[in-house]
Design a protein around this motif. Structure first.
Motif, PDB file in Angstrom:
ATOM      1  N   GLY A 164       0.842  -1.191   0.000  1.00  0.00           N
ATOM      2  CA  GLY A 164       0.000   0.000   0.000  1.00  0.00           C
ATOM      3  C   GLY A 164       0.874   1.238   0.000  1.00  0.00           C
ATOM      4  N   ALA A 165       0.423   2.263  -0.642  1.00  0.00           N
ATOM      5  CA  ALA A 165       1.152   3.534  -0.669  1.00  0.00           C
ATOM      6  C   ALA A 165       1.219   4.092   0.749  1.00  0.00           C
ATOM      7  CB  ALA A 165       0.456   4.516  -1.595  1.00  0.00           C
ATOM      8  N   ALA A 166       2.331   4.708   1.073  1.00  0.00           N
ATOM      9  CA  ALA A 166       2.542   5.251   2.420  1.00  0.00           C
ATOM     10  C   ALA A 166       1.444   6.245   2.804  1.00  0.00           C
ATOM     11  CB  ALA A 166       3.916   5.903   2.507  1.00  0.00           C
ATOM     12  N   ALA A 167       0.900   6.940   1.847  1.00  0.00           N
ATOM     13  CA  ALA A 167      -0.152   7.920   2.131  1.00  0.00           C
ATOM     14  C   ALA A 167      -1.424   7.263   2.654  1.00  0.00           C
ATOM     15  CB  ALA A 167      -0.462   8.721   0.872  1.00  0.00           C
ATOM     16  N   LEU A 168      -1.589   5.978   2.415  1.00  0.00           N
ATOM     17  CA  LEU A 168      -2.779   5.257   2.874  1.00  0.00           C
ATOM     18  C   LEU A 168      -2.572   4.578   4.225  1.00  0.00           C
ATOM     19  CD1 LEU A 168      -3.793   3.611  -0.512  1.00  0.00           C
ATOM     20  CD2 LEU A 168      -4.635   5.755   0.487  1.00  0.00           C
ATOM     21  N   ASP A 169      -1.338   4.622   4.739  1.00  0.00           N
ATOM     22  CA  ASP A 169      -0.998   3.996   6.014  1.00  0.00           C
ATOM     23  C   ASP A 169      -1.280   4.991   7.141  1.00  0.00           C
ATOM     24  OD1 ASP A 169       0.071   2.716   8.205  1.00  0.00           O
ATOM     25  OD2 ASP A 169       2.029   2.329   7.299  1.00  0.00           O
ATOM     26  N   ILE A 170      -2.219   4.645   8.023  1.00  0.00           N
ATOM     27  CA  ILE A 170      -2.589   5.552   9.112  1.00  0.00           C
ATOM     28  C   ILE A 170      -1.950   5.144  10.446  1.00  0.00           C
ATOM     29  CG2 ILE A 170      -4.755   6.188   7.982  1.00  0.00           C
ATOM     30  CD1 ILE A 170      -6.172   4.402  10.129  1.00  0.00           C
ATOM     31  N   THR A 171      -1.015   4.215  10.406  1.00  0.00           N
ATOM     32  CA  THR A 171      -0.423   3.678  11.633  1.00  0.00           C
ATOM     33  C   THR A 171       0.208   4.758  12.506  1.00  0.00           C
ATOM     34  OG1 THR A 171       0.013   1.602  10.470  1.00  0.00           O
ATOM     35  CG2 THR A 171       1.166   1.948  12.560  1.00  0.00           C
ATOM     36  N   ASN A 172       1.001   5.636  11.931  1.00  0.00           N
ATOM     37  CA  ASN A 172       1.666   6.676  12.738  1.00  0.00           C
ATOM     38  C   ASN A 172       0.645   7.547  13.459  1.00  0.00           C
ATOM     39  OD1 ASN A 172       4.244   5.819  12.065  1.00  0.00           O
ATOM     40  ND2 ASN A 172       4.367   7.167  10.297  1.00  0.00           N
ATOM     41  N   GLU A 173      -0.406   7.914  12.756  1.00  0.00           N
ATOM     42  CA  GLU A 173      -1.446   8.750  13.367  1.00  0.00           C
ATOM     43  C   GLU A 173      -2.181   7.981  14.481  1.00  0.00           C
ATOM     44  OE1 GLU A 173      -3.677  12.112  14.134  1.00  0.00           O
ATOM     45  OE2 GLU A 173      -1.932  11.939  12.835  1.00  0.00           O
ATOM     46  N   VAL A 174      -2.464   6.726  14.250  1.00  0.00           N
ATOM     47  CA  VAL A 174      -3.096   5.901  15.282  1.00  0.00           C
ATOM     48  C   VAL A 174      -2.205   5.826  16.513  1.00  0.00           C
ATOM     49  CG1 VAL A 174      -3.853   3.553  15.879  1.00  0.00           C
ATOM     50  CG2 VAL A 174      -4.488   4.537  13.667  1.00  0.00           C
ATOM     51  N   ASN A 175      -0.913   5.582  16.296  1.00  0.00           N
ATOM     52  CA  ASN A 175       0.024   5.462  17.408  1.00  0.00           C
ATOM     53  C   ASN A 175       0.132   6.767  18.210  1.00  0.00           C
ATOM     54  OD1 ASN A 175       0.421   2.885  16.549  1.00  0.00           O
ATOM     55  ND2 ASN A 175       2.517   3.182  15.855  1.00  0.00           N
ATOM     56  N   ARG A 176       0.025   7.903  17.545  1.00  0.00           N
ATOM     57  CA  ARG A 176       0.050   9.191  18.250  1.00  0.00           C
ATOM     58  C   ARG A 176      -1.174   9.372  19.145  1.00  0.00           C
ATOM     59  NH1 ARG A 176       2.754  10.962  13.631  1.00  0.00           N
ATOM     60  NH2 ARG A 176       0.906  11.461  12.433  1.00  0.00           N
ATOM     61  N   ARG A 177      -2.288   8.814  18.718  1.00  0.00           N
ATOM     62  CA  ARG A 177      -3.548   9.022  19.453  1.00  0.00           C
ATOM     63  C   ARG A 177      -3.793   7.989  20.553  1.00  0.00           C
ATOM     64  NH1 ARG A 177      -8.055  11.163  15.152  1.00  0.00           N
ATOM     65  NH2 ARG A 177      -6.680  12.558  13.983  1.00  0.00           N
ATOM     66  N   VAL A 178      -3.170   6.832  20.443  1.00  0.00           N
ATOM     67  CA  VAL A 178      -3.384   5.787  21.443  1.00  0.00           C
ATOM     68  C   VAL A 178      -2.550   6.106  22.668  1.00  0.00           C
ATOM     69  CG1 VAL A 178      -3.088   3.335  21.984  1.00  0.00           C
ATOM     70  CG2 VAL A 178      -3.997   4.024  19.757  1.00  0.00           C
ATOM     71  N   LYS A 179      -3.174   6.153  23.807  1.00  0.00           N
ATOM     72  CA  LYS A 179      -2.470   6.462  25.064  1.00  0.00           C
ATOM     73  C   LYS A 179      -2.245   5.218  25.865  1.00  0.00           C
ATOM     74  CE  LYS A 179      -2.525  10.817  24.220  1.00  0.00           C
ATOM     75  NZ  LYS A 179      -1.508  11.276  23.396  1.00  0.00           N
TER      76      LYS A 179
END
Length: 172
Positions: A157-172
């Motif tokens: 998948g294109a990196a632009a479609l990967d939301i992992t970094n954003e998810v990791n920032r939001r998960v506490k």
């Protein structure tokens, strides 16, 4: 082989036709993906869960090692006494050794199952924490669907479609 090729070709054609029809109708599909294994490995909550699991694993391994050491000692003592024991006593102790061995194997299997169950529970908790973040990001960025990368659904998948970094920032 030609039948398999024909079925594959028809399947791809139908999928392609479905995509064209969806686009023709004015609706677009935006697919993203998330690597929840990275979320488990990189977030504070995931690291805490993994540390807890590792601590429990070490505790159980120590108990298993202790039992294994006792079994080895029993076997070594039996080997030393083998020549002086009466046949019926030797047979009895050999049965005891076998029973202890079987019990150790059962204990090992139970510990493995317990650890797998605990790991699944910890992972479930982390993923439950990630779910609201995934949903929010999907809505914010207009994704129609989010796939999990490690479940075999995403080969690339294109990196632009990967939301992992954003998810990791939001998960506490």
């Amino acid at each position: 082989m030609s039948r398999a090729f024909l079925v594959g070709f028809v399947g791809v054609a139908l999928i392609g036709f479905g995509m064209v029809r969806a686009d023709a109708a004015g609706s677009t599909t935006k697919v993203g993906f998330v690597d929840l294994q990275r979320t488990l490995n990189e977030t504070a909550a995931g690291k805490k869960a993994k540390a807890k699991l590792e601590k429990e694993k070490k505790r159980k391994q120590a108990a298993l090692d202790r039992d294994q050491k006792e079994l080895r000692k029993f076997a070594a003592d039996l080997e030393k006494q083998k020549v002086v024991l009466k046949p019926n006593v030797l047979a009895k102790r050999q049965r005891e050794l076998q029973e202890k061995y079987v019990k150790l194997q059962e204990t090992y299997m139970k510990l493995q199952q317990d650890l797998a169950k605990q790991e699944a529970q910890l992972v479930q908790k982390i993923f439950a924490k990630a779910s609201p973040a995934i949903k929010a990001i999907a809505r914010e960025k207009g994704f129609t669907i989010i796939l999990e990368k490690n479940e075999g659904a995403v080969l690339w998948g294109a990196a632009a479609l990967d939301i992992t970094n954003e998810v990791n920032r939001r998960v506490k």
